[in-house]
Motif scaffolding. Sequence first.
Motif, PDB file in Angstrom:
ATOM      1  N   MET A  51     -33.394  -0.709 -16.425  1.00  0.00           N
ATOM      2  CA  MET A  51     -32.396  -1.514 -16.047  1.00  0.00           C
ATOM      3  C   MET A  51     -30.806  -0.431 -15.390  1.00  0.00           C
ATOM      4  SD  MET A  51     -30.613  -4.606 -17.218  1.00  0.00           S
ATOM      5  CE  MET A  51     -29.069  -5.112 -16.534  1.00  0.00           C
ATOM      6  N   LEU A  52     -30.371  -0.729 -14.370  1.00  0.00           N
ATOM      7  CA  LEU A  52     -29.517   0.072 -13.969  1.00  0.00           C
ATOM      8  C   LEU A  52     -28.562  -0.753 -14.618  1.00  0.00           C
ATOM      9  CD1 LEU A  52     -28.022   2.286 -12.730  1.00  0.00           C
ATOM     10  CD2 LEU A  52     -28.083   1.443 -10.521  1.00  0.00           C
ATOM     11  N   VAL A  53     -27.578  -0.578 -15.270  1.00  0.00           N
ATOM     12  CA  VAL A  53     -25.681  -0.715 -16.404  1.00  0.00           C
ATOM     13  C   VAL A  53     -25.073  -0.476 -14.897  1.00  0.00           C
ATOM     14  CG1 VAL A  53     -24.577  -1.408 -17.841  1.00  0.00           C
ATOM     15  CG2 VAL A  53     -27.162  -1.162 -18.053  1.00  0.00           C
ATOM     16  N   HIS A  54     -24.238  -2.038 -14.542  1.00  0.00           N
ATOM     17  CA  HIS A  54     -22.752  -1.284 -13.996  1.00  0.00           C
ATOM     18  C   HIS A  54     -21.595  -1.811 -15.417  1.00  0.00           C
ATOM     19  CE1 HIS A  54     -25.227  -0.830 -10.366  1.00  0.00           C
ATOM     20  NE2 HIS A  54     -26.215  -1.724 -10.747  1.00  0.00           N
ATOM     21  N   ASN A  55     -20.878  -1.894 -14.556  1.00  0.00           N
ATOM     22  CA  ASN A  55     -19.710  -1.698 -15.291  1.00  0.00           C
ATOM     23  C   ASN A  55     -19.349  -3.494 -15.829  1.00  0.00           C
ATOM     24  OD1 ASN A  55     -18.552   1.191 -15.247  1.00  0.00           O
ATOM     25  ND2 ASN A  55     -17.276   0.614 -13.474  1.00  0.00           N
ATOM     26  N   ALA A  56     -19.973  -4.042 -14.331  1.00  0.00           N
ATOM     27  CA  ALA A  56     -19.596  -5.302 -14.716  1.00  0.00           C
ATOM     28  C   ALA A  56     -20.642  -6.043 -15.921  1.00  0.00           C
ATOM     29  CB  ALA A  56     -20.016  -6.241 -13.708  1.00  0.00           C
ATOM     30  N   HIS A  57     -21.485  -5.405 -16.643  1.00  0.00           N
ATOM     31  CA  HIS A  57     -22.460  -5.683 -17.302  1.00  0.00           C
ATOM     32  C   HIS A  57     -22.283  -5.299 -18.627  1.00  0.00           C
ATOM     33  CE1 HIS A  57     -25.933  -5.111 -14.175  1.00  0.00           C
ATOM     34  NE2 HIS A  57     -26.255  -5.915 -14.689  1.00  0.00           N
ATOM     35  N   MET A  58     -21.627  -4.220 -19.068  1.00  0.00           N
ATOM     36  CA  MET A  58     -21.049  -3.678 -19.603  1.00  0.00           C
ATOM     37  C   MET A  58     -19.505  -3.947 -20.575  1.00  0.00           C
ATOM     38  SD  MET A  58     -20.583   0.907 -19.323  1.00  0.00           S
ATOM     39  CE  MET A  58     -18.955   0.113 -19.484  1.00  0.00           C
ATOM     40  N   LYS A  59     -18.858  -4.924 -19.319  1.00  0.00           N
ATOM     41  CA  LYS A  59     -17.949  -5.851 -19.494  1.00  0.00           C
ATOM     42  C   LYS A  59     -18.561  -7.443 -20.384  1.00  0.00           C
ATOM     43  CE  LYS A  59     -13.329  -7.551 -17.674  1.00  0.00           C
ATOM     44  NZ  LYS A  59     -12.823  -8.454 -16.174  1.00  0.00           N
ATOM     45  N   LEU A  60     -19.186  -7.996 -19.356  1.00  0.00           N
ATOM     46  CA  LEU A  60     -19.986  -8.790 -19.734  1.00  0.00           C
ATOM     47  C   LEU A  60     -20.551  -8.799 -21.256  1.00  0.00           C
ATOM     48  CD1 LEU A  60     -21.121 -11.959 -18.972  1.00  0.00           C
ATOM     49  CD2 LEU A  60     -23.616 -10.591 -18.547  1.00  0.00           C
ATOM     50  N   TRP A  61     -21.243  -8.011 -21.938  1.00  0.00           N
ATOM     51  CA  TRP A  61     -21.474  -7.829 -22.804  1.00  0.00           C
ATOM     52  C   TRP A  61     -20.754  -7.111 -23.603  1.00  0.00           C
ATOM     53  CZ3 TRP A  61     -25.864  -4.002 -20.569  1.00  0.00           C
ATOM     54  CH2 TRP A  61     -26.428  -4.724 -19.476  1.00  0.00           C
ATOM     55  N   ASP A  62     -19.627  -6.702 -23.595  1.00  0.00           N
ATOM     56  CA  ASP A  62     -18.338  -6.670 -24.188  1.00  0.00           C
ATOM     57  C   ASP A  62     -18.793  -4.858 -25.131  1.00  0.00           C
ATOM     58  OD1 ASP A  62     -16.164  -6.280 -25.504  1.00  0.00           O
ATOM     59  OD2 ASP A  62     -16.607  -7.641 -27.048  1.00  0.00           O
ATOM     60  N   VAL A  63     -19.354  -4.560 -24.306  1.00  0.00           N
ATOM     61  CA  VAL A  63     -20.137  -2.932 -25.270  1.00  0.00           C
ATOM     62  C   VAL A  63     -18.916  -1.853 -23.952  1.00  0.00           C
ATOM     63  CG1 VAL A  63     -22.027  -3.559 -26.179  1.00  0.00           C
ATOM     64  CG2 VAL A  63     -21.824  -2.719 -23.688  1.00  0.00           C
ATOM     65  N   THR A  64     -19.029  -0.368 -24.579  1.00  0.00           N
ATOM     66  CA  THR A  64     -18.099   0.823 -24.704  1.00  0.00           C
ATOM     67  C   THR A  64     -19.478   1.196 -23.513  1.00  0.00           C
ATOM     68  OG1 THR A  64     -18.621   1.673 -26.863  1.00  0.00           O
ATOM     69  CG2 THR A  64     -16.813  -0.008 -26.072  1.00  0.00           C
TER      70      THR A  64
END
Length: 170
Positions: free
Chosen positions: A1-14
Amino acid sequence: MLVHNAHMKLWDVTVDELLEAAKKNTLQLMGCDFKSIKEVICEIMKEEVQGDFDYDMCMAGLEDSVPMYVLSNRYRVEGAACMLYPKILLDICEILKNSFYIIPSSIHEVLILPSDNTSESREILAMIKEINDTQVSAEEILSYSLYYYDGSIIDCCKIFMSINILRIIN
C-alpha cells in the motif's frame, strides 16, 4: 500500500514510526531467502520442466559456475529490499567469510558475489549496465550502481563514492 501524508495524519504516526513498523512487518511477512544461484536456477528449472527432473544432476552441472548468491524474499517479488533488513549484510559476510559485491539485479532480488578485492568492479559495472539495458524492464530496474560490503558495518552505515563503486563502511 502506498502511504500518503494524509494516512500518517489519520493514523497519528510519524515517518520514523512508520519506517520502523515497515521494517518489522516486512521481515515478518516476506521473510528472507539467501541461496546460491545454482540452487535458484535448479529450482526454476524444476518448476518449468514437465515430468522428471533430477535436481542433483542440475546442481552437479552447475558445479563449476562462479560462486554467486541470490538475496530476495521468500516470494521473490520486490525482494531486493531484503538488503535493508537489520544485520542481513553482516550475516551474509559471516556465512561467506568474505567481503562481497551487491549487484542490483532488479527490484526483485540482488546478487551477492564474494570478492577478495575490488579489481573486477569495472567489469561488473559494465555487466550491470548491459543487463539493465537489454534484459530488465524499465520499471523493474533497481540501480546501475555496484555496492561493496566489507563487513565493517554494525547498525548504521555511510555510503560514499570510491573509484567506480559505492562502498558501505562504518
